[in-house]
Design a protein around this motif. Structure first.
Motif, PDB file in Angstrom:
ATOM      1  N   SER A  98      20.578   2.863  25.557  1.00  0.00           N
ATOM      2  CA  SER A  98      19.267   2.446  24.855  1.00  0.00           C
ATOM      3  C   SER A  98      19.270   2.804  23.449  1.00  0.00           C
ATOM      4  O   SER A  98      18.329   2.253  22.794  1.00  0.00           O
ATOM      5  N   SER A  99      20.250   3.451  22.847  1.00  0.00           N
ATOM      6  CA  SER A  99      20.094   3.661  21.288  1.00  0.00           C
ATOM      7  C   SER A  99      21.080   2.842  20.574  1.00  0.00           C
ATOM      8  O   SER A  99      22.244   2.422  21.355  1.00  0.00           O
ATOM      9  N   LEU A 100      21.067   2.586  19.368  1.00  0.00           N
ATOM     10  CA  LEU A 100      21.908   1.735  18.583  1.00  0.00           C
ATOM     11  C   LEU A 100      22.578   2.679  17.631  1.00  0.00           C
ATOM     12  O   LEU A 100      23.548   2.149  16.911  1.00  0.00           O
ATOM     13  N   LEU A 101      22.386   4.033  17.667  1.00  0.00           N
ATOM     14  CA  LEU A 101      23.205   4.975  16.925  1.00  0.00           C
ATOM     15  C   LEU A 101      24.713   5.109  17.413  1.00  0.00           C
ATOM     16  O   LEU A 101      24.799   5.095  18.499  1.00  0.00           O
ATOM     17  N   PHE A 102      25.606   4.848  16.544  1.00  0.00           N
ATOM     18  CA  PHE A 102      27.129   5.040  16.940  1.00  0.00           C
ATOM     19  C   PHE A 102      27.897   5.644  15.573  1.00  0.00           C
ATOM     20  O   PHE A 102      27.412   5.633  14.298  1.00  0.00           O
ATOM     21  N   ASN A 103      29.066   6.405  15.839  1.00  0.00           N
ATOM     22  CA  ASN A 103      30.076   6.950  14.866  1.00  0.00           C
ATOM     23  C   ASN A 103      31.274   6.614  15.197  1.00  0.00           C
ATOM     24  O   ASN A 103      31.684   6.580  16.167  1.00  0.00           O
ATOM     25  N   PHE A 104      31.908   6.160  13.919  1.00  0.00           N
ATOM     26  CA  PHE A 104      33.284   5.806  14.093  1.00  0.00           C
ATOM     27  C   PHE A 104      34.024   6.913  13.055  1.00  0.00           C
ATOM     28  O   PHE A 104      33.593   6.725  11.918  1.00  0.00           O
ATOM     29  N   TYR A 105      35.113   7.458  13.575  1.00  0.00           N
ATOM     30  CA  TYR A 105      35.990   8.417  12.943  1.00  0.00           C
ATOM     31  C   TYR A 105      37.271   7.719  12.568  1.00  0.00           C
ATOM     32  O   TYR A 105      38.034   7.636  13.674  1.00  0.00           O
ATOM     33  N   TYR A 126      43.647   4.351  13.650  1.00  0.00           N
ATOM     34  CA  TYR A 126      43.072   4.391  14.964  1.00  0.00           C
ATOM     35  C   TYR A 126      41.509   5.241  14.660  1.00  0.00           C
ATOM     36  O   TYR A 126      41.513   5.914  13.612  1.00  0.00           O
ATOM     37  N   ARG A 127      40.708   5.042  15.741  1.00  0.00           N
ATOM     38  CA  ARG A 127      39.394   5.770  15.426  1.00  0.00           C
ATOM     39  C   ARG A 127      38.689   6.136  16.574  1.00  0.00           C
ATOM     40  O   ARG A 127      39.064   5.699  17.807  1.00  0.00           O
ATOM     41  N   LEU A 128      37.876   7.235  16.413  1.00  0.00           N
ATOM     42  CA  LEU A 128      37.373   7.684  17.437  1.00  0.00           C
ATOM     43  C   LEU A 128      35.905   7.410  17.435  1.00  0.00           C
ATOM     44  O   LEU A 128      35.217   7.425  16.319  1.00  0.00           O
ATOM     45  N   ALA A 129      35.189   6.848  18.632  1.00  0.00           N
ATOM     46  CA  ALA A 129      33.982   6.092  18.518  1.00  0.00           C
ATOM     47  C   ALA A 129      32.962   6.852  19.467  1.00  0.00           C
ATOM     48  O   ALA A 129      33.461   7.429  20.626  1.00  0.00           O
ATOM     49  N   TYR A 130      31.938   7.033  19.048  1.00  0.00           N
ATOM     50  CA  TYR A 130      30.847   7.955  19.666  1.00  0.00           C
ATOM     51  C   TYR A 130      29.701   7.059  19.563  1.00  0.00           C
ATOM     52  O   TYR A 130      29.232   6.592  18.608  1.00  0.00           O
ATOM     53  N   ASP A 131      28.653   7.252  20.681  1.00  0.00           N
ATOM     54  CA  ASP A 131      27.262   6.765  20.833  1.00  0.00           C
ATOM     55  C   ASP A 131      26.524   7.598  21.520  1.00  0.00           C
ATOM     56  O   ASP A 131      26.877   8.684  22.350  1.00  0.00           O
ATOM     57  N   ASP A 132      25.195   7.389  21.414  1.00  0.00           N
ATOM     58  CA  ASP A 132      24.162   8.356  22.034  1.00  0.00           C
ATOM     59  C   ASP A 132      23.822   7.984  23.741  1.00  0.00           C
ATOM     60  O   ASP A 132      24.507   8.551  24.412  1.00  0.00           O
ATOM     61  N   ASN A 133      23.571   6.915  23.715  1.00  0.00           N
ATOM     62  CA  ASN A 133      23.286   6.438  24.997  1.00  0.00           C
ATOM     63  C   ASN A 133      22.974   4.855  25.022  1.00  0.00           C
ATOM     64  O   ASN A 133      22.805   4.133  24.087  1.00  0.00           O
ATOM     65  N   GLY A 177      32.949  16.954  21.101  1.00  0.00           N
ATOM     66  CA  GLY A 177      33.323  16.492  22.513  1.00  0.00           C
ATOM     67  C   GLY A 177      33.986  15.426  22.686  1.00  0.00           C
ATOM     68  O   GLY A 177      34.517  14.598  21.666  1.00  0.00           O
ATOM     69  N   ALA A 178      34.534  14.741  23.881  1.00  0.00           N
ATOM     70  CA  ALA A 178      35.601  13.633  23.902  1.00  0.00           C
ATOM     71  C   ALA A 178      34.662  12.272  23.562  1.00  0.00           C
ATOM     72  O   ALA A 178      33.548  12.322  23.601  1.00  0.00           O
ATOM     73  N   PRO A 179      35.436  11.590  22.827  1.00  0.00           N
ATOM     74  CA  PRO A 179      34.677  10.338  22.171  1.00  0.00           C
ATOM     75  C   PRO A 179      34.615   9.473  23.445  1.00  0.00           C
ATOM     76  O   PRO A 179      35.074   9.533  24.387  1.00  0.00           O
ATOM     77  N   LYS A 180      33.865   8.450  23.166  1.00  0.00           N
ATOM     78  CA  LYS A 180      33.338   7.302  24.307  1.00  0.00           C
ATOM     79  C   LYS A 180      34.628   6.498  24.396  1.00  0.00           C
ATOM     80  O   LYS A 180      34.980   6.163  25.567  1.00  0.00           O
ATOM     81  N   ARG A 181      35.315   6.181  23.295  1.00  0.00           N
ATOM     82  CA  ARG A 181      36.720   5.675  23.460  1.00  0.00           C
ATOM     83  C   ARG A 181      37.439   5.801  22.025  1.00  0.00           C
ATOM     84  O   ARG A 181      36.975   6.547  21.148  1.00  0.00           O
ATOM     85  N   LYS A 182      38.867   5.486  22.274  1.00  0.00           N
ATOM     86  CA  LYS A 182      39.566   5.535  21.037  1.00  0.00           C
ATOM     87  C   LYS A 182      40.195   4.487  20.906  1.00  0.00           C
ATOM     88  O   LYS A 182      40.973   3.789  21.705  1.00  0.00           O
ATOM     89  N   ASP A 183      40.261   3.649  19.799  1.00  0.00           N
ATOM     90  CA  ASP A 183      40.526   2.494  19.442  1.00  0.00           C
ATOM     91  C   ASP A 183      41.955   2.732  18.565  1.00  0.00           C
ATOM     92  O   ASP A 183      42.244   3.277  17.662  1.00  0.00           O
ATOM     93  N   ASP A 184      42.691   1.635  19.059  1.00  0.00           N
ATOM     94  CA  ASP A 184      44.058   1.439  18.467  1.00  0.00           C
ATOM     95  C   ASP A 184      43.811   0.302  17.352  1.00  0.00           C
ATOM     96  O   ASP A 184      43.834  -0.831  17.780  1.00  0.00           O
TER      97      ASP A 184
END
Length: 201
Positions: A178-185, A169-176, A138-145
């Motif tokens: 209250s969660s500390l889980l994140f993904n950086f691509y 550049y990277r795509l950033a995902y997280d759960d919610n 799905g769409a990432p939470k944000r896209k970082d330059d």
């Protein structure tokens, strides 16, 4: 009338179905058989199976111990981050997994046994395209330059994970919240060159 009611129910389900499935998409936790959190086989198992690798402290967090390996079959580096609890000094927790095609360890430290293919829960691997990631996550939470961030914060140039060494550049995902889980691509020229899954601040 009953036919119309059934049709409306079906229409609502068709509309809500994709939204529900999109909402269920969460950040990835696993690379092959190595998982963060409750599904993890545990630090002792990982270190016994794969060996200690090349060990160093994280430059940003002294409570993190990083074990670095090189996988010659996949031509990739992997780092396993273990967090040491302040209250329980010997209680390691796997809090991060970092995979990249960029050299990480000063030496190519081979694991005791072969690593599984470095693919995520969603089948994302180094070399995947941005469109493949988005179609599966799905769409990432944000896209970082990352280059722009580096220009404003030069100290990040030396960071192996936050700098453009892990992708311009990277795509950033997280759960919610209250969660500390994140993904950086981290991506370069539209292709994945690094992925970092972590469950910590």
């Amino acid at each position: 009338m009953k036919l119309m009611a059934n049709f409306l129910v079906l229409l609502v389900l068709c509309f809500l179905g994709p939204l529900a499935s999109a909402a269920e998409t969460t950040a990835a936790k696993c690379v092959g058989e190595i998982c963060i959190g409750a599904h993890s086989k545990g630090p002792k198992w990982l270190l016994r199976e794969y060996g200690p690798g090349q060990v160093h402290k994280d430059v940003d967090d002294p409570n993190l111990v990083v074990h670095c390996y090189y996988d010659a079959r996949q031509k990739l580096w992997i780092e396993l981050e273990f967090s040491v609890s302040e209250s329980r000094k010997f209680d390691l927790q796997l809090t991060g997994i970092f995979v990249t095609n960029t050299p990480m360890c000063p030496t190519r430290f081979a694991s005791k046994r072969a690593f599984p293919d470095f693919g995520s829960d969603y089948g994302i691997k180094i070399g995947s395209t941005e469109s493949e990631i988005v179609s599966k996550m799905g769409a990432p939470k944000r896209k970082d330059d990352v280059k722009a961030i580096e220009s404003k914060s030069p100290y990040l140039n030396d960071s192996p994970r936050y700098s453009s060494k892990a992708g311009s550049y990277r795509l950033a995902y997280d759960d919610n919240p209250s969660s500390l889980l994140f993904n950086f691509y981290g991506l370069e020229n539209g292709r994945l060159v690094s992925m970092w899954f972590a469950e910590r601040e």
